[in-house]
Design a protein around this motif. Structure first.
Motif, mmCIF file in Angstrom:
data_model
loop_
_atom_site.group_PDB
_atom_site.id
_atom_site.type_symbol
_atom_site.label_atom_id
_atom_site.label_comp_id
_atom_site.label_asym_id
_atom_site.label_seq_id
_atom_site.Cartn_x
_atom_site.Cartn_y
_atom_site.Cartn_z
ATOM 1 N N SER A 95 -3.656 1.186 -0.148
ATOM 2 C CA SER A 95 -3.513 2.415 -0.911
ATOM 3 C C SER A 95 -3.531 2.097 -2.402
ATOM 4 O O SER A 95 -3.407 0.934 -2.807
ATOM 5 C CB SER A 95 -2.212 3.120 -0.540
ATOM 6 O OG SER A 95 -1.098 2.279 -0.847
ATOM 7 N N SER A 117 0.795 0.583 0.962
ATOM 8 C CA SER A 117 0.343 0.673 2.356
ATOM 9 C C SER A 117 -0.889 -0.193 2.537
ATOM 10 O O SER A 117 -1.823 -0.110 1.751
ATOM 11 C CB SER A 117 0.002 2.121 2.724
ATOM 12 O OG SER A 117 1.148 2.942 2.650
ATOM 13 N N THR A 118 -0.860 -1.010 3.570
ATOM 14 C CA THR A 118 -2.010 -1.842 3.909
ATOM 15 C C THR A 118 -2.294 -1.734 5.405
ATOM 16 O O THR A 118 -1.370 -1.509 6.204
ATOM 17 C CB THR A 118 -1.781 -3.321 3.554
ATOM 18 O OG1 THR A 118 -0.602 -3.786 4.215
ATOM 19 C CG2 THR A 118 -1.628 -3.507 2.056
ATOM 20 N N TYR A 119 -3.546 -1.878 5.759
ATOM 21 C CA TYR A 119 -3.974 -1.815 7.150
ATOM 22 C C TYR A 119 -4.995 -2.911 7.403
ATOM 23 O O TYR A 119 -5.782 -3.238 6.508
ATOM 24 C CB TYR A 119 -4.592 -0.449 7.466
ATOM 25 C CG TYR A 119 -3.643 0.698 7.256
ATOM 26 C CD1 TYR A 119 -3.557 1.332 6.025
ATOM 27 C CD2 TYR A 119 -2.811 1.139 8.281
ATOM 28 C CE1 TYR A 119 -2.674 2.377 5.817
ATOM 29 C CE2 TYR A 119 -1.927 2.190 8.079
ATOM 30 C CZ TYR A 119 -1.861 2.796 6.848
ATOM 31 O OH TYR A 119 -0.979 3.833 6.648
ATOM 32 N N TYR A 140 -4.804 7.813 -1.173
ATOM 33 C CA TYR A 140 -3.899 7.485 -0.081
ATOM 34 C C TYR A 140 -4.634 6.971 1.151
ATOM 35 O O TYR A 140 -5.730 7.396 1.472
ATOM 36 C CB TYR A 140 -3.065 8.719 0.291
ATOM 37 C CG TYR A 140 -2.342 9.273 -0.893
ATOM 38 C CD1 TYR A 140 -2.785 10.412 -1.535
ATOM 39 C CD2 TYR A 140 -1.214 8.633 -1.391
ATOM 40 C CE1 TYR A 140 -2.135 10.914 -2.639
ATOM 41 C CE2 TYR A 140 -0.550 9.128 -2.500
ATOM 42 C CZ TYR A 140 -1.014 10.263 -3.119
ATOM 43 O OH TYR A 140 -0.371 10.757 -4.212
ATOM 44 N N ASP A 197 -3.153 6.671 7.397
ATOM 45 C CA ASP A 197 -2.953 5.976 8.662
ATOM 46 C C ASP A 197 -4.163 5.102 8.940
ATOM 47 O O ASP A 197 -5.160 5.153 8.239
ATOM 48 C CB ASP A 197 -2.719 6.953 9.822
ATOM 49 C CG ASP A 197 -3.836 7.971 9.965
ATOM 50 O OD1 ASP A 197 -3.524 9.150 10.218
ATOM 51 O OD2 ASP A 197 -5.017 7.610 9.832
#
Length: 129
Positions: free
Chosen positions: A52, A57-59, A103, A106
């Protein structure tokens, strides 16, 4: 229009490490989530990692989780991908991409190619066994 320039690719042996960088210019970098994708010969472009705009936030794709780390330096308009324990299966052209928004809500959203509006030209990573 944002311009994204990847660097840091190269050839390494299995077990080695590389750090990719993606420098952004033009459109405001700080307001965009960023992602890394890769495409191996004869395969579809696939998601690798996303972060983000705040970095909070990391994925990661399951195939790289625990080995790759995405980060960003908003003061330098740059996003990084640290790749450790590289495997021959990681051989691909790696692309960075700027999302349409700040953002990553998810994994499904952040891993979707349609989430990203701007793409770099890619940098080649080759891992030999």
């Amino acid at each position: 229009q944002a311009q994204l320039v990847e660097s840091g690719g190269g050839s390494v042996q299995a077990g080695g490490s590389l750090r990719l960088s993606c420098a952004a210019s033009g459109r405001t970098f700080n307001n965009k989530a960023m992602g890394w994708f890769r495409q191996a010969p004869g395969k579809e472009r696939e998601f690798v990692a996303a972060v983000s705009w705040s970095g909070g936030s990391t994925y990661y794709a399951d195939s790289v989780k625990g080995r790759f780390t995405i980060s960003r330096d908003n003061a330098k308009n740059t996003v990084y991908l640290r790749m450790n324990s590289l495997e021959p299966e990681d051989t691909a052209i790696y692309y960075c991409a700027a999302a349409r928004s700040a953002y990553c809500s998810d994994y499904t959203y952040c891993s979707n190619r349609g989430t990203y509006a701007d793409w770099g030209q890619g940098t080649q990573v080759t891992v030999s066994s």
